[in-house]
Design a protein around this motif. Structure first.
Motif, short mmCIF file in Angstrom:
data_model
loop_
_atom_site.label_atom_id
_atom_site.label_comp_id
_atom_site.label_asym_id
_atom_site.label_seq_id
_atom_site.Cartn_x
_atom_site.Cartn_y
_atom_site.Cartn_z
N LYS A 174 8.05 1.58 -10.26
CA LYS A 174 8.67 1.45 -8.95
C LYS A 174 7.65 1.57 -7.83
O LYS A 174 7.60 0.76 -6.90
N CYS A 175 6.81 2.59 -7.93
CA CYS A 175 5.78 2.83 -6.92
C CYS A 175 4.79 1.66 -6.87
O CYS A 175 4.46 1.15 -5.80
N GLY A 176 4.33 1.25 -8.07
CA GLY A 176 3.37 0.16 -8.14
C GLY A 176 3.92 -1.15 -7.62
O GLY A 176 3.23 -1.89 -6.91
N LYS A 177 5.18 -1.45 -7.94
CA LYS A 177 5.79 -2.70 -7.48
C LYS A 177 5.88 -2.75 -5.96
O LYS A 177 5.62 -3.79 -5.34
N ASN A 178 6.24 -1.61 -5.35
CA ASN A 178 6.29 -1.57 -3.88
C ASN A 178 4.92 -1.84 -3.28
O ASN A 178 4.78 -2.54 -2.28
N TYR A 179 3.88 -1.28 -3.92
CA TYR A 179 2.52 -1.48 -3.41
C TYR A 179 2.08 -2.93 -3.61
O TYR A 179 1.47 -3.53 -2.72
N ILE A 180 2.37 -3.48 -4.78
CA ILE A 180 2.02 -4.88 -5.05
C ILE A 180 2.72 -5.80 -4.05
O ILE A 180 2.11 -6.75 -3.52
N ASP A 181 3.99 -5.53 -3.79
CA ASP A 181 4.74 -6.33 -2.81
C ASP A 181 4.04 -6.32 -1.46
O ASP A 181 3.91 -7.37 -0.80
N SER A 182 3.58 -5.14 -1.03
CA SER A 182 2.91 -5.03 0.27
C SER A 182 1.61 -5.83 0.29
O SER A 182 1.28 -6.49 1.28
N CYS A 183 0.88 -5.79 -0.83
CA CYS A 183 -0.37 -6.56 -0.92
C CYS A 183 -0.10 -8.06 -0.85
O CYS A 183 -0.81 -8.79 -0.14
N LEU A 184 0.91 -8.52 -1.56
CA LEU A 184 1.22 -9.95 -1.56
C LEU A 184 1.74 -10.41 -0.20
O LEU A 184 1.42 -11.51 0.25
N GLU A 185 2.53 -9.55 0.45
CA GLU A 185 3.03 -9.90 1.78
C GLU A 185 1.89 -10.02 2.78
O GLU A 185 1.97 -10.79 3.74
N ALA A 186 0.82 -9.24 2.57
CA ALA A 186 -0.34 -9.31 3.46
C ALA A 186 -1.20 -10.55 3.18
O ALA A 186 -2.06 -10.90 3.97
N GLY A 187 -0.94 -11.20 2.04
CA GLY A 187 -1.69 -12.41 1.70
C GLY A 187 -2.83 -12.20 0.73
O GLY A 187 -3.65 -13.11 0.52
N LEU A 188 -2.93 -11.02 0.14
CA LEU A 188 -4.01 -10.77 -0.82
C LEU A 188 -3.84 -11.62 -2.07
O LEU A 188 -2.73 -11.83 -2.55
N GLU A 189 -4.95 -12.12 -2.59
CA GLU A 189 -4.90 -13.04 -3.73
C GLU A 189 -5.62 -12.51 -4.97
O GLU A 189 -5.13 -12.66 -6.09
N ASN A 190 -6.78 -11.93 -4.81
CA ASN A 190 -7.59 -11.52 -5.97
C ASN A 190 -7.13 -10.17 -6.50
O ASN A 190 -7.82 -9.15 -6.42
#
Length: 349
Positions: A11-27
């Motif tokens: 749950k914690c990791g998914k929220n963080y991943i979502d934030s990274c993807l929303e910011a446009g991070l790719e690598n």
């Protein structure tokens, strides 16, 4: 950092991943200790077996799990995969930035326009900010050694605006929410001069905070929603110039603390409740137009004007007599007190 591994797809990791993807991070590369997740995907990203990752190709390994598992995973990464400690960091010690967003930095600016999204350790954020525009609080937070504290960057501008009048004077401050003690150090650095006297008080539910006491600092251990506990503190302290509620952030905690400790603030003093955004979060008992501290505090606007009321439903009370200014800003309310008064004067010349 350009290449990152996110360890943890719960749950914690998914929220963080979502934030990274929303910011446009790719690598981004994902991994988890749960073997049932290996070779599955989350939001189109493959979840990898840690043993199959070429760890030396990545700049930062971010552990995005519940805090109690951080040490265990960090030790595993260092022992099994020989990853240098400087490359490993907890997700809550990072800052996710996007070039698409306009951030509220108070009066600060970035040194340059962001041309790509990035994740950086919080301690490197200062390298992105214009040091010449920093006030003394910001310089302490970003550049001086201190114990751990977490702050929204725009808070520092407001602190300086409302608290600067106390600098160099004999004064006292009470902060609810001691955490690791970093903010207590910041207040001492900001207010203390060679010839003034300051007294710092803290309230926290964690008994370990008692270890932060010194000659100028008194720590009380208890809960901010315990009215009897707060009454005892009020009797013992008597008065403070500044009171900051940075405690549990739950609605009942903020309301009870205000009701019990508003009287503790001296005439011409300031009561600050921060992190008001929790008024909109279910986790803290908040809800839009619900029984939140935001909604509670809106009543203070009525009390400020009660002398003009033409109904018995709104009458003068202690808040009417004692509140001078109410200032809202992003996630903060500053309530400035005055000597008691019940009537305003209108004069025509």
């Amino acid at each position: 950092m350009d290449n990152i591994v996110i360890y943890g797809v719960g749950k914690c990791g998914k929220n963080y991943i979502d934030s990274c993807l929303e910011a446009g991070l790719e690598n981004i590369l994902l991994t988890d200790s749960d073997s049932s997740l290996w070779n599955t995907e989350y939001r189109g990203l493959k979840i990898n077996n840690p043993a199959e990752i070429l760890w030396d190709k990545f700049d930062l390994i971010i552990i995005a799990v519940n805090g109690k598992f951080y040490k265990e995973i960090s030790s595993e990464l260092k022992l099994n995969y020989k990853i240098p400690e400087k490359k490993i960091i907890s997700y809550n010690e990072t800052v996710i930035l996007s070039e698409k967003e306009i951030y509220n930095l108070g009066h600060l600016d970035f040194n340059r326009k962001l041309n790509k999204p990035m994740v950086v350790p919080g301690k490197y954020t200062r390298k992105l900010l214009n040091a010449d525009s920093m006030n003394d609080l910001e310089r302490f937070f970003f550049s001086k050694p201190h114990k751990v504290m977490s702050k929204w960057v725009h808070y520092f501008e407001s602190y300086d605006r409302f608290f600067s009048k106390y600098r160099g004077k004999d004064m006292s401050i009470l902060e609810i929410g001691v955490f690791k003690g970093g903010s207590l150090q910041m207040w001492r650095d900001y207010f203390k001069t060679f010839d003034n006297k300051i007294r710092i008080y803290g309230i926290d539910i964690d008994p370990r905070c008692k270890e932060l006491e010194d000659a100028d600092t008194k720590i009380y251990i208890g809960s901010q929603d315990d009215r009897n506990f707060l009454k005892k503190i009020k009797q013992e302290i008597g008065e403070v110039d500044i009171l900051i509620d940075d405690g549990g952030h739950r609605m009942e905690q903020q309301i009870i603390a205000f009701e019990e400790l508003f009287d503790l603030v001296a005439d011409d003093g300031i009561y600050l409740c921060e992190d008001l955004h929790t008024s909109y979060m279910k986790e803290f008992g908040g809800q839009y137009k619900g029984n939140s501290f935001i909604e509670y505090s809106k009543n203070l606007i009525d009390y400020l004007h009660s002398q003009y009321s033409e109904t018995n439903e709104l009458e003068v009370n202690k808040y009417s007599k004692k509140i001078k200014y109410i200032t809202y800003c992003d996630s903060m309310i500053f309530i400035e007190k005055r000597r008691e008064s019940t009537k305003s004067l209108s004069v025509q010349m």
